[in-house]
Design an enzyme around this catalytic site. Structure first.
Site, PDB file in Angstrom:
ATOM      1  N   THR A  27      31.397  -0.451  54.105  1.00  0.00           N
ATOM      2  CA  THR A  27      30.871   0.155  55.328  1.00  0.00           C
ATOM      3  C   THR A  27      31.282  -0.712  56.511  1.00  0.00           C
ATOM      4  O   THR A  27      31.820  -1.806  56.345  1.00  0.00           O
ATOM      5  CB  THR A  27      29.334   0.266  55.302  1.00  0.00           C
ATOM      6  OG1 THR A  27      28.766  -1.056  55.425  1.00  0.00           O
ATOM      7  CG2 THR A  27      28.830   0.900  54.018  1.00  0.00           C
ATOM      8  N   LEU A  58      29.680  -5.034  53.598  1.00  0.00           N
ATOM      9  CA  LEU A  58      29.055  -4.593  54.846  1.00  0.00           C
ATOM     10  C   LEU A  58      29.233  -5.658  55.914  1.00  0.00           C
ATOM     11  O   LEU A  58      29.308  -6.852  55.618  1.00  0.00           O
ATOM     12  CB  LEU A  58      27.583  -4.265  54.643  1.00  0.00           C
ATOM     13  CG  LEU A  58      26.644  -5.387  54.233  1.00  0.00           C
ATOM     14  CD1 LEU A  58      25.224  -5.028  54.626  1.00  0.00           C
ATOM     15  CD2 LEU A  58      26.694  -5.610  52.728  1.00  0.00           C
ATOM     16  N   ILE A  85      30.172  -9.990  52.571  1.00  0.00           N
ATOM     17  CA  ILE A  85      29.866  -9.908  53.997  1.00  0.00           C
ATOM     18  C   ILE A  85      31.169  -9.813  54.787  1.00  0.00           C
ATOM     19  O   ILE A  85      32.035 -10.682  54.687  1.00  0.00           O
ATOM     20  CB  ILE A  85      29.048 -11.129  54.460  1.00  0.00           C
ATOM     21  CG1 ILE A  85      27.802 -11.302  53.581  1.00  0.00           C
ATOM     22  CG2 ILE A  85      28.684 -10.981  55.927  1.00  0.00           C
ATOM     23  CD1 ILE A  85      26.858 -10.120  53.594  1.00  0.00           C
ATOM     24  N   LYS A  86      31.296  -8.755  55.561  1.00  0.00           N
ATOM     25  CA  LYS A  86      32.502  -8.550  56.364  1.00  0.00           C
ATOM     26  C   LYS A  86      32.332  -9.239  57.720  1.00  0.00           C
ATOM     27  O   LYS A  86      31.331  -9.025  58.420  1.00  0.00           O
ATOM     28  CB  LYS A  86      32.774  -7.065  56.563  1.00  0.00           C
ATOM     29  CG  LYS A  86      33.091  -6.332  55.271  1.00  0.00           C
ATOM     30  CD  LYS A  86      33.157  -4.830  55.458  1.00  0.00           C
ATOM     31  CE  LYS A  86      34.304  -4.392  56.348  1.00  0.00           C
ATOM     32  NZ  LYS A  86      34.377  -2.906  56.434  1.00  0.00           N
ATOM     33  N   ILE A  87      33.308 -10.038  58.069  1.00  0.00           N
ATOM     34  CA  ILE A  87      33.297 -10.754  59.345  1.00  0.00           C
ATOM     35  C   ILE A  87      34.653 -10.536  60.015  1.00  0.00           C
ATOM     36  O   ILE A  87      35.692 -10.734  59.384  1.00  0.00           O
ATOM     37  CB  ILE A  87      33.045 -12.260  59.135  1.00  0.00           C
ATOM     38  CG1 ILE A  87      31.683 -12.490  58.471  1.00  0.00           C
ATOM     39  CG2 ILE A  87      33.124 -13.008  60.461  1.00  0.00           C
ATOM     40  CD1 ILE A  87      31.384 -13.951  58.166  1.00  0.00           C
TER      41      ILE A  87
END
Length: 227
Positions: A27, A58, A85-87
């Site tokens: 997402t 996400l 975790i998307k950064i």
């Protein structure tokens, strides 16, 4: 190549998780905003549908280092260890990626639009980098070529970081990144269906049914076996 579903629509996630060999869901803030409502409940529902063994990616919404760390830790605690975790690929993002990866939290560096960004992300400890294929194509750049360069750089250097190709407008682009050796791709619902559908497959199935029925009527092999 792993296939992940790029959506937060629960109906789509239930369907593809049932019928397609997806290995997780991705997402981003735009996708979550499109669904609206209680975002926390939505994320928990996604995890419940796909289970603990599949990947859930996400993205953080905070932009300051300390707040990114806090948000990432809270999301990870809520959604479990198979959460990525998307950064985004920024200077602050690289710093946060380094810190969080040292804590054992797996990071997907997203919005990657160059091989140099991917290299820096890998050196910062990212588990995945996500090059945007169609977004590069839309600015007259070579999206698949960029992904190919990243694959070559990681392979040459023995990097453990994997390439999660993203941002597709056609099924052909998904095929292209598979051919060049991307480890994974995240694909929207419409494109995912196009990976399977083919008019000749449909007509072939119709021919099989017609020929069988002409010979045996509505009796199936199973009904014959059952007597």
């Amino acid at each position: 190549m792993k296939l992940l579903l790029d959506t937060a629509n629960l109906d789509d996630i239930r369907y593809f998780n049932t019928y397609y060999p997806i290995e997780g869901v991705t997402t981003n803030p735009t996708i979550l905003a499109r669904e609206g409502g209680d975002v926390i409940a939505l994320l928990k529902s996604i995890r419940e549908i796909i289970g603990d063994k599949k990947e859930l990616h996400l993205q953080v919404t905070e932009t300051e280092y300390d707040r990114i760390i806090a948000e990432a830790k809270a999301l990870y605690a809520m959604l479990g260890p198979n959460t990525f975790i998307k950064i985004p690929a920024t200077d602050v993002g690289l710093k946060a990626t380094y810190t969080l990866s040292k804590m054992g939290i797996r990071i997907t560096v997203t919005a990657v639009l160059s091989a140099t960004q991917a290299m820096l992300a890998a050196n910062s400890g990212a588990s995945y980098v996500a090059p945007y294929i169609s977004r590069l194509e839309n600015i007259c750049d070579d999206g698949v070529g960029c992904a190919a360069d990243i694959v070559k750089i990681f392979s040459a250097g023995g990097s453990k970081t994997k390439v999660l190709a993203a941002s597709f407008k056609t099924a052909k682009e998904v095929l292209d990144v598979a051919v060049i050796g991307c480890h994974a791709a995240t694909v929207g619902s419409d494109i995912m269906k196009k990976l399977l559908s083919h008019t000749t497959t449909a007509t072939s199935i119709a021919d099989f049914e017609r020929d069988w029925n002409a010979a045996f009527g509505e009796r199936t092999l199973l009904s014959m076996l059952e007597g």
